[in-house]
Design a protein around this motif. Structure first.
Motif, PDB file in Angstrom:
ATOM      1  N   ALA A   1       0.837  -1.205   0.000  1.00 23.36           N
ATOM      2  CA  ALA A   1       0.000   0.000   0.000  1.00 23.36           C
ATOM      3  C   ALA A   1       0.868   1.249   0.000  1.00 23.36           C
ATOM      4  CB  ALA A   1      -0.934  -0.004   1.211  1.00 23.36           C
ATOM      5  N   MET A   2       1.979   1.221   0.731  1.00 20.58           N
ATOM      6  CA  MET A   2       2.891   2.362   0.760  1.00 20.58           C
ATOM      7  C   MET A   2       3.559   2.570  -0.597  1.00 20.58           C
ATOM      8  SD  MET A   2       4.536   1.736   4.572  1.00 20.58           S
ATOM      9  CE  MET A   2       5.624   3.173   4.516  1.00 20.58           C
ATOM     10  N   ILE A   3       3.894   1.477  -1.272  1.00 23.36           N
ATOM     11  CA  ILE A   3       4.442   1.574  -2.635  1.00 23.36           C
ATOM     12  C   ILE A   3       3.424   2.232  -3.558  1.00 23.36           C
ATOM     13  CG2 ILE A   3       5.157   0.248  -4.647  1.00 23.36           C
ATOM     14  CD1 ILE A   3       7.307   0.235  -2.624  1.00 23.36           C
ATOM     15  N   SER A   4       2.157   1.835  -3.401  1.00 22.64           N
ATOM     16  CA  SER A   4       1.087   2.414  -4.207  1.00 22.64           C
ATOM     17  C   SER A   4       0.957   3.907  -3.937  1.00 22.64           C
ATOM     18  CB  SER A   4      -0.239   1.703  -3.907  1.00 22.64           C
ATOM     19  OG  SER A   4      -1.288   2.228  -4.683  1.00 22.64           O
ATOM     20  N   VAL A   5       1.068   4.305  -2.666  1.00 23.83           N
ATOM     21  CA  VAL A   5       1.003   5.723  -2.308  1.00 23.83           C
ATOM     22  C   VAL A   5       2.146   6.490  -2.972  1.00 23.83           C
ATOM     23  CG1 VAL A   5       1.292   7.377  -0.418  1.00 23.83           C
ATOM     24  CG2 VAL A   5      -0.210   5.407  -0.126  1.00 23.83           C
TER      25      VAL A   5
ATOM     26  N   ALA B   1      10.214  10.148  -0.011  1.00 23.18           N
ATOM     27  CA  ALA B   1      10.106   9.999   1.445  1.00 23.18           C
ATOM     28  C   ALA B   1       9.311   8.741   1.800  1.00 23.18           C
ATOM     29  CB  ALA B   1       9.455  11.233   2.056  1.00 23.18           C
ATOM     30  N   THR B   2       8.231   8.479   1.061  1.00 24.17           N
ATOM     31  CA  THR B   2       7.413   7.289   1.306  1.00 24.17           C
ATOM     32  C   THR B   2       8.200   6.022   1.019  1.00 24.17           C
ATOM     33  OG1 THR B   2       5.397   8.519   0.754  1.00 24.17           O
ATOM     34  CG2 THR B   2       5.267   6.119   0.713  1.00 24.17           C
ATOM     35  N   LEU B   3       8.948   6.029  -0.082  1.00 23.25           N
ATOM     36  CA  LEU B   3       9.747   4.855  -0.447  1.00 23.25           C
ATOM     37  C   LEU B   3      10.843   4.591   0.592  1.00 23.25           C
ATOM     38  CD1 LEU B   3      10.097   5.487  -4.290  1.00 23.25           C
ATOM     39  CD2 LEU B   3       8.703   3.742  -3.167  1.00 23.25           C
TER      40      LEU B   3
ATOM     41  N   SER C   1      11.707  -7.103   3.109  1.00 21.52           N
ATOM     42  CA  SER C   1      10.528  -7.459   2.318  1.00 21.52           C
ATOM     43  C   SER C   1      10.763  -7.260   0.828  1.00 21.52           C
ATOM     44  CB  SER C   1       9.324  -6.611   2.752  1.00 21.52           C
ATOM     45  OG  SER C   1       9.557  -5.246   2.427  1.00 21.52           O
ATOM     46  N   GLU C   2       9.900  -7.882   0.035  1.00 22.74           N
ATOM     47  CA  GLU C   2       9.934  -7.660  -1.414  1.00 22.74           C
ATOM     48  C   GLU C   2       9.579  -6.211  -1.730  1.00 22.74           C
ATOM     49  OE1 GLU C   2      11.513 -11.045  -2.485  1.00 22.74           O
ATOM     50  OE2 GLU C   2      10.810  -9.609  -3.986  1.00 22.74           O
ATOM     51  N   ALA C   3       8.710  -5.637  -0.908  1.00 28.88           N
ATOM     52  CA  ALA C   3       8.335  -4.233  -1.107  1.00 28.88           C
ATOM     53  C   ALA C   3       9.550  -3.323  -0.952  1.00 28.88           C
ATOM     54  CB  ALA C   3       7.249  -3.827  -0.111  1.00 28.88           C
ATOM     55  N   SER C   4      10.462  -3.690  -0.047  1.00 26.23           N
ATOM     56  CA  SER C   4      11.674  -2.889   0.138  1.00 26.23           C
ATOM     57  C   SER C   4      12.536  -2.912  -1.119  1.00 26.23           C
ATOM     58  CB  SER C   4      12.469  -3.422   1.333  1.00 26.23           C
ATOM     59  OG  SER C   4      13.664  -2.695   1.506  1.00 26.23           O
ATOM     60  N   LYS C   5      12.625  -4.072  -1.750  1.00 24.73           N
ATOM     61  CA  LYS C   5      13.383  -4.175  -3.001  1.00 24.73           C
ATOM     62  C   LYS C   5      12.754  -3.299  -4.085  1.00 24.73           C
ATOM     63  CE  LYS C   5      14.877  -8.928  -2.027  1.00 24.73           C
ATOM     64  NZ  LYS C   5      14.827 -10.331  -2.486  1.00 24.73           N
ATOM     65  N   SER C   6      11.431  -3.377  -4.175  1.00 27.29           N
ATOM     66  CA  SER C   6      10.726  -2.549  -5.157  1.00 27.29           C
ATOM     67  C   SER C   6      10.924  -1.070  -4.854  1.00 27.29           C
ATOM     68  CB  SER C   6       9.226  -2.884  -5.145  1.00 27.29           C
ATOM     69  OG  SER C   6       9.002  -4.223  -5.499  1.00 27.29           O
TER      70      SER C   6
END
Length: 241
Positions: free
Chosen positions: A196-200, A215-217, A227-232
């Motif tokens: 959801a944060m990646i989407s934001v 800043a969000t990333l 996490s995979e989200a961290s890699k993205s």
């Protein structure tokens, strides 16, 4: 007398020649300086144009990378939902159809067991089917209704996430940010929070707020380092620089 006059004339001519030569040298210096100034101005304009072009190209590449990342994430999550759906179908296979219309059934979502009404599962599955079909408007409508009708559902957080994804697909970036932030606020420990944060961040970048997106990333990388989200987030952060 004539000799003196001749010498005087020669001296005068020499003096005039010297003055003329100095004037010409002075004029040449001015011309050179003018040419150098003009060249400097042209070079500055060329550099400015190059920087503007590079900024545009980088911005375009960033948006394309964000769209590719979101597309890949949707495909990945859709496959997971398909597997989950097949599992649920197997669960219902041995249950009497008439009884199943009125009694809740036990299912497992994200490693936890829940009681879910068949109507609840059907409503969620219908929303997912619309999403898979690319009918984002219908999917958005269904996920919104699901989140309202089934406030205790284990799928409610997922419904928020997919609502945000539908808004993004429809280029409704402000709504994407609002819905995903609602998910993050109401379900801070849910597994959907990093995505959801990646989407934001993607929505913020699409709105031109690159600083907020970065800043969000960075927050994703800090809070979910493995996490995979961290890699993205790391990959997307590079495209913003």
């Amino acid at each position: 007398m004539t000799m003196r006059l001749t010498m005087a004339r020669f001296g005068a001519l020499t003096l005039l020649a010297s003055i003329a030569s100095g004037a010409m040298a002075f004029a040449d210096d001015d011309a050179r300086r003018a040419i150098l100034d003009l060249r400097a101005q042209v070079q500055a304009l060329e550099e400015q144009l190059t920087n503007t072009q590079m900024t545009f190209v980088n911005r375009l590449d960033s948006l394309q990378n964000q769209n590719r990342a979101l597309t890949g994430k949707v495909e990945e999550l859709t496959n997971a939902l398909n597997m989950e759906k097949r599992s649920n179908r197997q669960l219902y296979a041995n249950i009497d159809e008439r009884v199943g219309k009125f009694e809740p059934k036990e299912i497992e979502v994200n490693g936890e067991k829940y009681k879910m009404m068949p109507q609840e599962q059907a409503a969620y599955d219908a929303a997912v089917e619309s999403l898979k079909a690319g009918d984002y408007k219908d999917a958005l409508k269904r996920f919104t209704k699901f989140a309202t009708d089934w406030e205790s559902s284990p799928y409610r957080a997922d419904a928020f996430y997919w609502r945000g994804s539908c808004h993004f697909a429809l280029e409704q970036y402000k709504s994407t940010i609002n819905v995903q932030n609602q998910l993050i606020k109401e379900y801070p420990k849910h597994s959907r929070v990093p995505d959801a944060m990646i989407s934001v961040a993607s929505a913020q970048a699409s709105l031109g707020n690159v600083k907020a997106a970065a800043a969000t990333l960075k927050k994703v990388i800090k809070q979910f380092p493995d996490s995979e989200a961290s890699k993205s987030a790391n990959q997307l952060l590079k495209t913003l620089k």
